[in-house]
Design an enzyme around this catalytic site. Structure first.
Site, PDB file in Angstrom:
ATOM      1  NE  ARG A   1       6.221 -33.038  24.425  1.00  0.00           N
ATOM      2  CZ  ARG A   1       6.286 -34.371  24.494  1.00  0.00           C
ATOM      3  NH1 ARG A   1       6.527 -34.958  25.659  1.00  0.00           N
ATOM      4  NH2 ARG A   1       6.091 -35.108  23.412  1.00  0.00           N
TER       5      ARG A   1
ATOM      6  CD  GLN B   1       9.123 -41.774  23.108  1.00  0.00           C
ATOM      7  OE1 GLN B   1       9.374 -42.388  22.065  1.00  0.00           O
ATOM      8  NE2 GLN B   1       8.617 -40.550  23.102  1.00  0.00           N
TER       9      GLN B   1
ATOM     10  CG  ASN C   1      -0.674 -43.076  23.519  1.00  0.00           C
ATOM     11  OD1 ASN C   1      -0.324 -42.478  24.533  1.00  0.00           O
ATOM     12  ND2 ASN C   1      -0.191 -44.261  23.186  1.00  0.00           N
ATOM     13  CE  LYS C   2       5.182 -40.373  21.796  1.00  0.00           C
ATOM     14  NZ  LYS C   2       5.336 -38.935  21.546  1.00  0.00           N
TER      15      LYS C   2
ATOM     16  CG  ASP D   1       0.304 -38.170  25.284  1.00  0.00           C
ATOM     17  OD1 ASP D   1       0.424 -39.276  24.737  1.00  0.00           O
ATOM     18  OD2 ASP D   1       1.231 -37.621  25.934  1.00  0.00           O
TER      19      ASP D   1
ATOM     20  NE  ARG E   1       8.653 -40.143  27.575  1.00  0.00           N
ATOM     21  CZ  ARG E   1       8.092 -41.134  28.312  1.00  0.00           C
ATOM     22  NH1 ARG E   1       8.698 -41.568  29.387  1.00  0.00           N
ATOM     23  NH2 ARG E   1       6.952 -41.649  27.952  1.00  0.00           N
ATOM     24  N   GLY E   2       6.245 -37.825  29.161  1.00  0.00           N
ATOM     25  CA  GLY E   2       5.145 -38.659  29.652  1.00  0.00           C
ATOM     26  C   GLY E   2       4.064 -37.746  30.178  1.00  0.00           C
ATOM     27  CB  ALA E   3       0.443 -37.506  29.501  1.00  0.00           C
TER      28      ALA E   3
END
Ligand SMILES: CSC[C@H]1O[C@H](OP(=O)(O)O)[C@H](O)[C@@H]1O
Length: 352
Positions: free
Chosen positions: A99, A202, A253-254, A243, A56-58
């Protein structure tokens, strides 16, 4: 103040390993207590790993998807890149669907399509070289962003970060966490606060673990404590990743980032977004147009397999939000710093 940063000290964590035959992904669902790699032998296994947040993570999901295309290429025959692109399209569509919010996924796949379109008979090698180039460029971008972002931070500062934007979310060093690593290395940051980042944690599971690998002792806070922390004056910057950055500077973003930006502006805390140019999406005019991923509400019902919510409760689980550009003091990419981002500043930096 600039000191040489021992970058290799920060890159021991490698979430993505290409073996030449398969893709090995550090299973981020199991960190920090279990360090275990999952082997992907085909592109659909990579798509499943992206959807499940194994990786995970853009930037990291873009890199993983690029290697997924390389794996898909092992399963087809084609005379040249154009024929290969047609045969690979279904697999690339499935990777793209893994995603929706981070633009890096679609950006990486579009880049693989571009090189295929002009590749000859050696299109397989072209794909492999491009996947490696995407990863190498991301690492270089993160190191550059680290230096650019750290330079904005006055020595003696406290910094709050959200989610995980480190080596686990990128090809190495990190975006916002790269700014923090550089800021600590240069003696600009005295204290790092990390938000736990519910529901997937996270921050508590990944960012804390990553910083501990560097010998940096973060202070973990509950997401709910962020505004109160800012009120104490211990934080001068909130530094987060992204993101998707829109043409007017709005940032996805998150989930939880938006309320950090509101609290930061209220308390006179500066707000920095650090992300590579692969996260900039000039084709999306503003944050209202971003597809916000909603995940299984069950992610809210417990932690580590232990239920914490009462039974038979409904839940809503959007995992990103949009911070309007008006609440952002600086967007840092490897191309430079955009202060007080808006459509004009974004166009000047990235064109139309
Ligand atoms: C440099 S990572 C960018 C971004 O990705 C994370 O989302 P997720 O953990 O769901 O993949 C988070 O929004 C980070 O800020």
């Amino acid at each position: 103040m600039t000191t040489s940063i021992d970058f290799d000290r920060y890159d021991r964590v490698r979430p993505i390993r290409w073996t030449g035959e398969a893709l090995e992904l550090l299973d981020q669902r199991k960190l920090p207590f279990t360090v275990e790699y999952v082997r992907c032998d085909d592109s659909d296994a990579v798509a499943a790993a992206i959807h499940a947040l194994t990786v995970r993570g853009a930037p990291a999901i873009g890199i993983a998807a690029a290697w997924g295309v390389v794996l898909a290429a092992r399963a087809i025959e084609a005379a040249d890149g154009a024929e290969a692109a047609a045969r690979l399209d279904p697999a690339m569509q499935r990777l793209n669907a893994a995603r929706p919010t981070a633009v890096n996924l679609a950006w990486a796949l579009a880049r693989m399509r571009r090189v295929l379109a002009v590749a000859g008979h050696d299109w397989r090698n072209v794909l492999e070289r491009e996947a490696q180039a995407i990863a190498d460029e991301d690492l270089a971008a993160n190191r550059r962003m680290g230096a650019l972002g750290a330079a904005l931070i006055v020595p003696g500062s406290g910094v709050l970060t959200h989610c995980n934007t480190g080596s686990l979310a990128t090809a190495g060093f990190g975006t916002a966490l790269g700014v923090i690593r550089a800021g600590v290395a240069e003696g600009r940051i005295d204290q790092v606060f990390a938000g736990e980042t519910r529901p997937w944690l996270q921050g508590a599971r990944l960012t804390v673990w990553e910083l501990q690998q560097d010998g940096i002792a973060p202070t973990l806070i509950a997401d709910a404590a962020a505004s109160h922390l800012m009120k104490t004056g211990k934080v001068q910057w909130v530094v987060v990743g992204a993101d998707r950055i829109c043409a007017n500077g709005d940032v996805a973003n998150k989930i939880g980032t938006y309320q950090l930006a509101i609290a930061a502006r209220h308390h006179g805390v500066k707000f920095m977004v650090a992300a590579p140019s692969s996260t900039v999406d000039m084709a999306t005019a503003s944050g209202d147009q971003i597809h916000i991923e909603e995940r299984d509400p069950g992610e809210l019902f417990g932690v580590g397999g232990v239920r914490t919510a009462a039974q038979d409760v409904g839940a809503w689980n959007p995992v990103f939000d949009v911070t309007p550009h008006e609440l952002i003091d600086a967007i840092v990419t490897e191309r430079g710093v955009i202060e007080r981002p808006d459509a004009t500043a974004m166009r000047a930096a990235f064109g139309d």
